[in-house]
Design an enzyme around this catalytic site. Structure first.
Site, mmCIF file in Angstrom:
data_model
loop_
_atom_site.group_PDB
_atom_site.id
_atom_site.type_symbol
_atom_site.label_atom_id
_atom_site.label_comp_id
_atom_site.label_asym_id
_atom_site.label_seq_id
_atom_site.Cartn_x
_atom_site.Cartn_y
_atom_site.Cartn_z
ATOM 1 N N THR A 148 -5.224 28.609 -2.170
ATOM 2 C CA THR A 148 -4.830 29.330 -3.265
ATOM 3 C C THR A 148 -5.556 29.069 -4.528
ATOM 4 O OG1 THR A 148 -2.515 29.733 -2.403
ATOM 5 C CG2 THR A 148 -3.007 30.348 -4.411
ATOM 6 N N LYS B 23 -1.537 37.344 -2.458
ATOM 7 C CA LYS B 23 -1.153 35.994 -2.184
ATOM 8 C C LYS B 23 -0.507 35.668 -3.539
ATOM 9 C CE LYS B 23 -0.038 31.879 -0.612
ATOM 10 N NZ LYS B 23 -0.813 30.728 -0.637
ATOM 11 N N LYS C 140 0.430 24.561 -9.945
ATOM 12 C CA LYS C 140 -0.840 25.175 -10.366
ATOM 13 C C LYS C 140 -0.516 26.751 -9.608
ATOM 14 C CE LYS C 140 -3.193 25.383 -6.411
ATOM 15 N NZ LYS C 140 -3.473 26.187 -5.380
#
Length: 290
Positions: free
Chosen positions: A96, A171, A239
């Site tokens: 990701t 995502k 993150k």
């Protein structure tokens, strides 16, 4: 195909290692590289080939799978090794990395003449170990088709999308939902304790109803027990939350993601960064959790 294809797995951490293990089980030849070599050692014992460098790992491989920590790390590693990637190989970018970085990585691949698939996965350590990840794949149709045996080895479902970046966008949407659910569970358990309500009653009350969620019950159990066995590291959730807030920009009031980010950052500052993301609870409460 699986008896012949060679896959270079760059990054054998909490997700990359079990994914590489599934590829070994499926009969692929797997080369592994990790900045901390000891993390790849268990895979070598199972038959993987240890590479001294990323370039050694990718040279001649049919597929290159990157499962590194973040966009800058993927970019730095692949910038150095793309000249060693075979012309007909496919780069499967599974980490990701967010919208800006996925575009930069796609351009990097295009400039090098390497086929690129934006292919992040949904799931944590346990689904990775059992091959139950969901793979979101965006890129050329023929490249996705060639990659199906790889995806089937690591996942239970493949979501095919058009256009580089489409998978990374999806995502972020899904991660926003997961983070919101985790944060809401933490707040509910924190509120239970603040009001003198047994948090077990919260889980019992939602169980079996429309508001129930197996995920919340798993994470809620960790929060109630104040025990956070690692499934997905909290610092990686930080993150991801930052990427979601950044992607929302001025178009969406992503208040749930902002709250989750604040609580995750607080928990990280308290020393829970390398524990499971359920430790977001520590960022929600004020004082002793008991």
């Amino acid at each position: 195909m699986s008896d012949q294809a060679t896959i270079a797995v760059l990054g054998t951490g909490i997700m990359g290692a079990p994914m590489a293990g599934r590829l070994l089980d499926a009969g692929f030849t797997v080369r592994v590289w990790n900045r901390t070599a000891s993390k790849a050692a268990p895979l070598v014992e199972r038959g993987a080939i240890a590479a001294d460098s990323p370039a050694d790992a990718v040279r001649g491989a049919d597929f290159v799978l990157t499962m590194l920590a973040d966009g800058p790390t993927v970019h730095a590693v692949m910038s150095d090794v793309l000249p060693a990637v075979a012309p007909d190989a496919i780069w499967l970018q599974a980490a990701t990395v967010g919208l800006a970085h996925i575009e930069a990585l796609a351009k990097l691949a295009d400039d090098a003449g390497v086929t690129f698939l934006d292919s992040p996965v949904l799931g944590t350590k346990q689904p990775a170990e059992t091959g139950q990840l969901v793979v979101m794949a965006a890129g050329p149709d023929d490249a996705i088709e060639r990659s199906v045996p790889v995806f089937e080895a690591i996942g239970r479902k493949i979501i095919r999308l058009s256009g580089t970046g489409a998978a990374s966008k999806l995502k972020l949407v899904v991660n926003g939902w997961v983070l919101g659910l985790t944060n809401a569970g933490a707040e509910a358990i924190g509120l239970s304790r603040a009001l003198g309500v047994d948090p077990e009653l919260f889980l019992e009350t939602i169980s079996g109803g429309a508001a129930d969620s197996p995920y919340v019950r798993i994470k809620g159990r960790a929060m109630i027990d104040d025990d956070y066995p690692l499934s997905f590291p909290l610092d990686l959730a930080v993150k991801d939350a930052r990427l979601i807030v950044e992607a929302a920009g001025d178009d969406v009031d992503a208040g749930a993601a902002v709250a989750a980010l604040r609580h995750l950052e607080r928990a990280s500052e308290l020393g829970y960064g390398e524990t499971d993301m359920a430790a977001i609870y520590r960022g929600v409460i004020k004082g002793d959790p008991s």
